[in-house]
Design a protein around this motif. Sequence first.
Motif, short mmCIF file in Angstrom:
data_model
loop_
_atom_site.label_atom_id
_atom_site.label_comp_id
_atom_site.label_asym_id
_atom_site.label_seq_id
_atom_site.Cartn_x
_atom_site.Cartn_y
_atom_site.Cartn_z
N PHE A 94 0.81 -1.21 0.00
CA PHE A 94 0.00 0.00 0.00
C PHE A 94 0.85 1.27 0.00
N LYS A 95 2.09 1.19 0.51
CA LYS A 95 2.98 2.35 0.45
C LYS A 95 3.45 2.60 -0.98
N LYS A 96 3.68 1.51 -1.75
CA LYS A 96 4.15 1.66 -3.13
C LYS A 96 3.02 2.04 -4.09
N MET A 97 1.82 1.55 -3.81
CA MET A 97 0.70 1.81 -4.71
C MET A 97 0.15 3.21 -4.42
N SER A 98 0.24 4.06 -5.41
CA SER A 98 -0.28 5.42 -5.23
C SER A 98 -1.55 5.58 -6.06
N SER A 99 -2.31 6.60 -5.76
CA SER A 99 -3.54 6.85 -6.50
C SER A 99 -3.27 7.23 -7.95
N GLU A 100 -2.03 7.61 -8.26
CA GLU A 100 -1.68 7.90 -9.66
C GLU A 100 -1.59 6.63 -10.48
N ILE A 101 -1.34 5.50 -9.83
CA ILE A 101 -1.23 4.22 -10.53
C ILE A 101 -2.59 3.54 -10.57
N ALA A 102 -3.22 3.36 -9.41
CA ALA A 102 -4.53 2.73 -9.35
C ALA A 102 -5.15 2.98 -7.97
N THR A 103 -6.46 2.94 -7.95
CA THR A 103 -7.18 3.06 -6.67
C THR A 103 -8.02 1.80 -6.46
N VAL A 104 -8.19 1.44 -5.21
CA VAL A 104 -8.97 0.25 -4.86
C VAL A 104 -10.45 0.54 -5.08
#
Length: 145
Positions: A94-104
């Motif tokens: 979750f630290k690596k996944m940003s909203s610029e890449i994808a959102t849950v």
Amino acid sequence: MAIGEMPNVVSGDLNVAEIFATHPNAIIYYPVFYGSTGWWGELLGSNAIVTNKLIISPECQLMVIEKTENSHTSRGATTHQLFAAEIYPTSGFFKKMSSEIATVADMLATDAGTILALFAGRDKNRFVNILESTGNSYLGCIGRY
């Protein structure tokens, strides 16, 4: 294209693969209500994708589902894609996944301790790179809108 033709209504469990086997040119309008989870699980492995989303009200959206071969969805840069993944619930991911890449968009816990998750994003390659670098599994793209 089907003006004056009554749609078929499915009142029981939806079997996407069976519907497209019986009616290859069918279009499914699947209601997704606020707070519902797991509606997308039936699309995994069914050769069907979400091609559009119609907002009916703040509580309900209709997902337009077509057989992959019949899809006429735009593949432009602004297209949102729906990615399914199996993830381990770790802070590293979750630290690596940003909203610029994808959102849950949705999450379901499994008995194995993993989470089946649906993400909305624009760049499949960036999304898959984050998944793989954190030891998670990409299950596929189930559509675009």
